[in-house]
Each structure stands twice: as C-alpha cells, then as structure tokens.
Design a protein around this motif. Structure first.
Motif: not given
Length: 501
Positions: A483-488, A350, A490, A379
């Motif tokens: 997991s993590f957000s795409e905004d984070r 990613k 980005k 995380d």
C-alpha cells in the motif's frame, strides 16, 4: 432432450442485433459453428443457462469501433497544453501521433470504420470467446451465472493488440518508420512489437524496471518480434537521468516510461509515439470487445446484471464496458458497472479528479482525470500493467457522471481468486485481470448469501503464462499486500500543477 455438460463457449450470433445502430453491409464469414440445437443446461447448483447454437449463424469481427463520447449527456473536459494551459489543438499533437489517430482522439462521431487491413489481422484471433465459468460457479456454490470475455487468445496473449494493430497501420500509412512506447507488465509492449513486425515498422520500448527484471520472457517476446527494449528509468533520456540521479534504485513506473518514450519521439522526425491505454483513440479501438460481447450475450438470451473489469489506465475496462454503457444510456439494460483497481495504486478510489500530466516529467498534455499525482511511484506490485498514477480521462468522466462504480482489492486476495479460477476453469490469468476475478468471486459469494441468480460478466483480458514467478511467490506464501502512506499520497497530490477545472 439430451443433456450436454461441456458447452461453455458462445460463438454463434444472429446476423443483426437491436444493439447496433448501423447496418452491416457484408456477410460476416462463418468462423465457428457448433452442430447442436438450442437447449437448456442445468447444473448441480440448480443454475440454468440457455445456449443458442445455430450452425447457420456465427459471430463476426465488428466493422466499426464505437465512440462513447457521442452518447454522453455531458462531454468530457478537453486536454490542456502543458505550457499554455489552453485547450490543446490537433496540430499540437502532430509531433507524437499520425493525423488519423489525432482525428480519432478528438472526434465526436459515434462510429469509426475499421480498415479492412486491420480487420484482416484481427481475424488471426478475433472474435474472442465468451465463456461461462460453470466450474467456478460450482466451486463457489453460487446461483449466479458467471461469464468471462477472454482476450488471451491473441498472439500477444492479451487485449492489447486490438489497439496496437490500428496504431501501427495508421503510422505506416503516413510514412512513419519507427514507433516508440512504454510498457508496464509487457503486454502492451509485446502487442506493439507484434504489430510492428506485421507492418514492417521499427519498434523501441521502455519497460518499467520492476517488470523488466521480473518478467524476462515478456522482454524476450518483444525482442523476438524485433523490438529494442530498455529498462525504465534509463540513462538514454533526460527524463530517465533525472529520476536515476534522485533514486538510483528506482523501480520505475508507467509515468516515467511514458516520459522517456515521448522524449524520444519528440526529438526524432521519423518516429511517432504509441500509447497502450488512457487516450480516447485507444479506448475506441478496444470497443471491439464489448461490441462482440453484446451480440454473444444476446444470442444466449442473457443480460448482464453486473459488469466487472480491472483498471490501470483503463483500456480493457473501457473496451468491454463502453458499448454496454451505450445500452444503459438508451435504457435497454441497467447493469452495475464496476471497475477494480489495486489498493497499492487506487487512482479512482483514492485519487482526486483534476488536471494532471499523463507522465512523470510533465511532457504530455494536462488531462482531467482521477490521479494520485504525476510523480507518484506505486510500489512494485505484480500487476505491473495497473501501476499508473492516473485513470483514462474518459473513464474518469464516466465515473463522475455516476455511470459506474469503483473498488480496490489487495493483491493477495486477487491471487487467491486467480488460483480458484485456474483450478476450476483451467486458464491461468495475468495478474491484472485477477482483480476482476476477485471482485467477481465477491459478487458471486454475495449471491450465494442472498439467493440472487445474477448474471455476472467479467473481463479476462489476458493469460499469465509469463507471470508465473508471481504465482510462485503466492504459492510459497511470500506475497504481501503493498500500500502507501497517506503522507506519501498527500505529498504527491501537492505537486499537481495548480490548474483549475
């Protein structure tokens, strides 16, 4: 011919090998011998393995480390100075590392001699066993033949002493009194504490807060060997203070802990910094894993079709795979080489390939690597040793060259595989290699579907005796996938220094 059902460790090797480009000058000491003639073993699933066991031959500890850079068709990009953005010079690294480690970091030599003093300490646990997972094969009902190289037999319980011992020794040779480092799960910190106790050096460790709290016995292990251990982020450094001001409950990360350790080393002339992964000289030291394994597999007449290892910073994966990549480049073998990372911290799958800092505070050189952004805080997954925002530059370069592939796997699937492995093979894996085990099980089940009798080689880099609270969470049904957000992601990628390749 009599059948033998319990032969799974491969200790016997020929004294010479076509895989090596150098001549061994000394007779290797015979450390293991098995008074059994060569034979074929057949199991209930129809798999067949040829075990070559010769009492007159045995494996030895390698006399040299292997440097993959020497054989790459395209050399990796250089690290850049964090202030000038110019290629870094060896003298720029002098405040942090002893001269010999700097030389190893930048060398293009194919082999580096291992000092006798280092090999002597290695002999406490090396060579490490190559084990066929025949009980796991039976459990999975697969025609695949699964082997794992087990590094958990070291005093620290992982592969990490392979680099900790030479790093401590080279610092001692240059009159260094103290070394500082970071650690995630505590495997590297305990390895360096062990190495410093052997050579009489002071040792100070910044352990990622999430692991400091969840793995108290790793901390006690370091303290038993004489190390001073701090949770990271801490109020002892400017880097730690800044993090805690913004987030008083920060779980920490390897990037933050690196910043704290580097800051202390830079401020104290009698102190140097040690790193347990990422850098070229660390991956160089770990090559003893793959060099031994090549000879072990050669001795039993096996060639791996698939090589699998977990990746965080990359030391374990590189240690096993790089010598095999040499053979692949020489057209001797052609295995699929697969890195496995956590879905919560997927730098290879990613991240972006660009120059970024190796630490959160921006104190280290800029390195061309796959990164999620130097201020990305993963995380708190249970595989604390894989919670690093970037990948080793050399592994990133090899990935870009198309010599390997990468996947990510969530932690619940990893621990499911770990339970299967523990209940069939008897060994409880550390959370980090559970990623490699899960990927191995995927491959073995695929072989069951296709009928392919592939040879799968996987890296079992350490035991999980100090990680049992993670197993407790899984067994009680309380483990969740993070997991993590795409905004984070980005936002983190947007903070990477704008340095062009």
């Amino acid at each position: 011919m009599k059948s033998v059902s319990n032969i799974s460790c491969v200790f016997s090797l020929p004294n010479s090998s076509p895989y090596f480009n150098f001549q061994v000058e000394k007779q290797w000491p015979q450390r293991f011998s098995l008074s059994t003639k060569p034979m074929h073993l057949r199991y209930s699933n129809g798999c067949k393995v040829r075990a070559t066991l010769d009492t007159n031959k045995s494996i030895e500890i390698p006399h040299q480390w292997y440097n993959l850079i020497a054989d790459l068709p395209i050399k990796p990009p250089p690290p850049l100075h964090p202030k000038t953005f110019e290629p870094i010079k060896p003298e720029d690294l002098s405040p942090l590392f002893p001269d010999e480690l700097i030389r190893q970091e930048v060398t293009t030599d194919r082999f580096i001699d291992i000092p006798d003093e280092v090999r002597d300490v290695y002999s406490l646990w090396r060579p490490t066993p190559l084990i066929r997972a025949k009980r796991l094969e039976k459990l999975l009902d697969t025609p695949a033949r699964i082997y794992y190289k087990y590094e958990g037999v070291s005093p620290a319980g992982s592969h990490k002493p392979n680099s900790a011992i030479p790093q401590a020794w080279y610092n001692l040779q240059e009159g260094v009194k103290n070394v500082v480092t970071e650690t995630g799960a505590g495997q590297w910190g305990s390895a360096l504490a062990f190495a410093c106790s052997i050579f009489g050096l002071g040792c100070e460790v910044w352990q990622v807060r999430a692991s400091y709290d969840s793995k108290p016995y790793r901390r006690l292990m370091m303290q038993t060997w004489g190390a001073n251990v701090h949770p990271s982020p801490s109020m002892l450094t400017e880097a730690g203070q800044r993090i805690l001001q913004n987030d008083p409950t920060s779980p920490g990360s390897l990037g933050i802990a690196i910043s704290e350790a580097v800051e202390i080393a830079a401020k104290n002339p009698d102190t140097k910094y040690c790193l347990g992964s990422v850098l070229n000289h660390v991956l160089l030291h770990q090559s003893v894993i793959g060099e031994e394994c090549i000879k072990q597999m050669e001795a039993i007449g096996e060639t791996p079709d698939v090589i699998i290892g977990c990746t965080g910073g990359g030391s374990n994966f590189a240690g096993l795979s790089f010598p095999f990549i040499r053979e692949k480049l020489n057209n001797k073998i052609n295995p699929v080489i697969r890195a496995v990372e956590p879905t919560a911290c997927p730098s290879l799958t990613k991240g972006i390939y660009t120059y970024d800092y190796g630490d959160t505070a921006g104190l280290t050189p800029l390195m061309k690597m796959h990164t999620l952004g130097h201020d990305f805080v993963p995380d708190p997954i249970h595989a604390g040793g894989l919670r690093y925002h970037g990948m080793a530059p050399l592994i990133s370069h090899v990935y870009e060259l198309g010599l390997m592939e990468a996947i990510s796997i969530p932690q619940t699937e990893c621990f499911q595989g770990a339970i299967q492995f523990a209940r069939s093979e008897g060994l409880i894996p550390a959370p980090e290699p559970t990623h490699a085990i899960a990927a191995t099980i995927r491959e073995a089940l695929h072989c069951r579907e296709t009928g392919e009798a592939k040879v799968i080689l996987t890296a079992m880099c350490g035991h999980g005796h100090f990680d049992l609270p993670a197993y407790e969470k899984y067994l009680q049904g309380n483990m969740v996938d993070l997991s993590f957000s795409e905004d984070r992601l980005k936002a983190s990628l947007g903070n990477i220094s704008k340095v062009t390749s």
